[in-house]
Design an enzyme around this catalytic site. Structure first.
Site, PDB file in Angstrom:
ATOM      1  N   TYR A 255     -15.360   8.654 -10.408  1.00 27.31           N
ATOM      2  CA  TYR A 255     -14.956   7.237  -9.821  1.00 27.31           C
ATOM      3  C   TYR A 255     -15.645   6.239 -10.732  1.00 27.31           C
ATOM      4  CZ  TYR A 255     -15.201   3.130  -6.721  1.00 27.31           C
ATOM      5  OH  TYR A 255     -15.026   1.920  -5.875  1.00 27.31           O
TER       6      TYR A 255
ATOM      7  N   ASP B  46       0.834  -1.139  -0.096  1.00 24.33           N
ATOM      8  CA  ASP B  46      -0.153  -0.035   0.021  1.00 24.33           C
ATOM      9  C   ASP B  46       1.039   1.247   0.095  1.00 24.33           C
ATOM     10  OD1 ASP B  46      -2.142   1.942   0.705  1.00 24.33           O
ATOM     11  OD2 ASP B  46      -3.119   0.267   1.212  1.00 24.33           O
TER      12      ASP B  46
HETATM   13  N1  SER Z   1     -18.507   1.989  -1.916  1.00 24.73           N
HETATM   14  C1  SER Z   1     -18.108   2.902  -3.218  1.00 24.73           C
HETATM   15  C2  SER Z   1     -18.220   4.236  -2.965  1.00 24.73           C
HETATM   16  O1  SER Z   1     -19.078   4.459  -2.069  1.00 24.73           O
HETATM   17  C3  SER Z   1     -18.977   2.247  -4.036  1.00 24.73           C
HETATM   18  O2  SER Z   1     -18.420   1.423  -4.876  1.00 24.73           O
HETATM   19  O3  SER Z   1     -17.533   4.861  -3.441  1.00 24.73           O
END
Ligand code: SER
Length: 318
Positions: free
Chosen positions: A143, A35
């Protein structure tokens, strides 16, 4: 030949539990955790630990050269809320980091690699209830965009270079052994800690925000099962939908109240609401069930009992 396992992003919410499981399966001597930062969790005192920045190709070459891993779990990523706060780093870490690791896997002859995707690949135009495996994918978060692009590259590296990548779309993950970092679904872990400490919680998502969720034990098992499945069972080389349970904050609170009757929930909605509103309510995972036998163990009821029990709560209230 004995397997040598490398877990990248090992100190995160999934990595911490995955490393513990892998140590039990393969022996601590055969599991290398890595990490960008060190963790105090005792699990990392067993086996090897390496500092590894997935944007640093020299460091990657050193770690792969030193251990010659046969199986790699590449978990390093910025989650949804953190990536919105730093969109450029979100893209860089999630995409360039993935290319660097995939390329190293090819160069060092890694047999199998696991790469996690997310329900964040779905967006506001996706059918929200029992979201199908193949559907409209128009994510509107950094994301989600990186996870969708990453899925496409999983399939591309498999088809073009023969890299044996396996992937699942994690829902929100809930466990008692590790804490989430920077996600939109983090409330569903925090609520248990606060319920036990103060018998109250302030949710940053509104009461009707239903999201797909899963107990970490199920998520780790899914990760191990798909990575260990015979290659011919993995018919999808992008990423599999998998489902555990689905609930909103109000339903979760009601279930917690069965064990802590005076638990109270209130709301202070923040920027994460917008992200959560773009994600599905529930997931159709028929293909994962058919192809490699996915089956969850936890529903809302036993998930809540397990969390409160392990965090020490049930013994206090009974
Ligand atoms: N748990 C993640 C998030 O909330 C979803 O992949 O970003």
């Amino acid at each position: 030949m004995a397997e040598k396992i490398l877990v990248i992003g090992a100190c995160g919410q999934v990595g911490t539990e995955l490393v513990e499981n892998l140590q039990n399966i393969y022996g601590a001597a055969n599991v290398v955790a890595s990490d960008i930062r060190k963790s105090d969790n005792p699990v990392f005192q067993n086996g090897s630990f390496e500092m590894l920045n997935v944007l640093d190709k020299t460091q990657i070459a050193e770690v792969f050269g030193k251990y010659k891993p046969t199986i790699v779990y590449h978990l390093a990523a910025l989650l949804s809320a953190t990536a919105e706060a730093n969109p450029k780093l979100g893209w860089e870490l999630n995409m360039d980091g993935t290319f660097n690791i995939f390329d190293a896997c090819l160069e060092y002859g890694v047999k199998r690699i696991f790469w996690p995707s997310s329900i964040a690949v779905f967006g506001p135009t996706t059918p929200a209830v029992l979201t199908p495996q193949s559907t409209i994918l128009e994510p509107n978060t950094v994301y989600g965009i990186t996870k969708l692009a990453g899925e496409r590259y999983c399939e591309y590296y498999y088809n073009r270079y023969g890299l044996d990548v396996r992937s699942i779309r994690y829902p929100g993950l809930i466990g008692w052994k590790s804490l989430p970092g920077g996600g939109t679904t983090d409330y569903a872990v925090d609520i248990f800690h606060q319920a036990l400490k103060t018998k109250s919680y302030t949710s940053f998502l509104d009461e009707s925000t239903t999201l797909p969720m899963m107990h970490m034990e199920d998520a780790v098992r899914a990760t191990l099962e798909i990575t260990d499945a015979p290659a011919e069972k993995i018919k999808l080389r992008s990423s599999y939908n998998i489902s555990g349970t689905s609930f909103n904050p109000e339903e979760l609170a009601a279930e917690i109240r069965k064990h802590i009757p005076d638990f109270t929930l209130d709301y202070a909605i923040d920027h994460r609401q917008k992200i959560a509103s773009s994600w599905p309510d529930s997931i159709d995972d028929a293909q994962a069930r058919a192809d490699w036998g996915w089956q969850e163990k936890y529903n809302l009821e036993n998930l809540v009992i397990n969390m409160l029990d392990n965090l020490g709560g049930l013994s206090l209230t009974e």
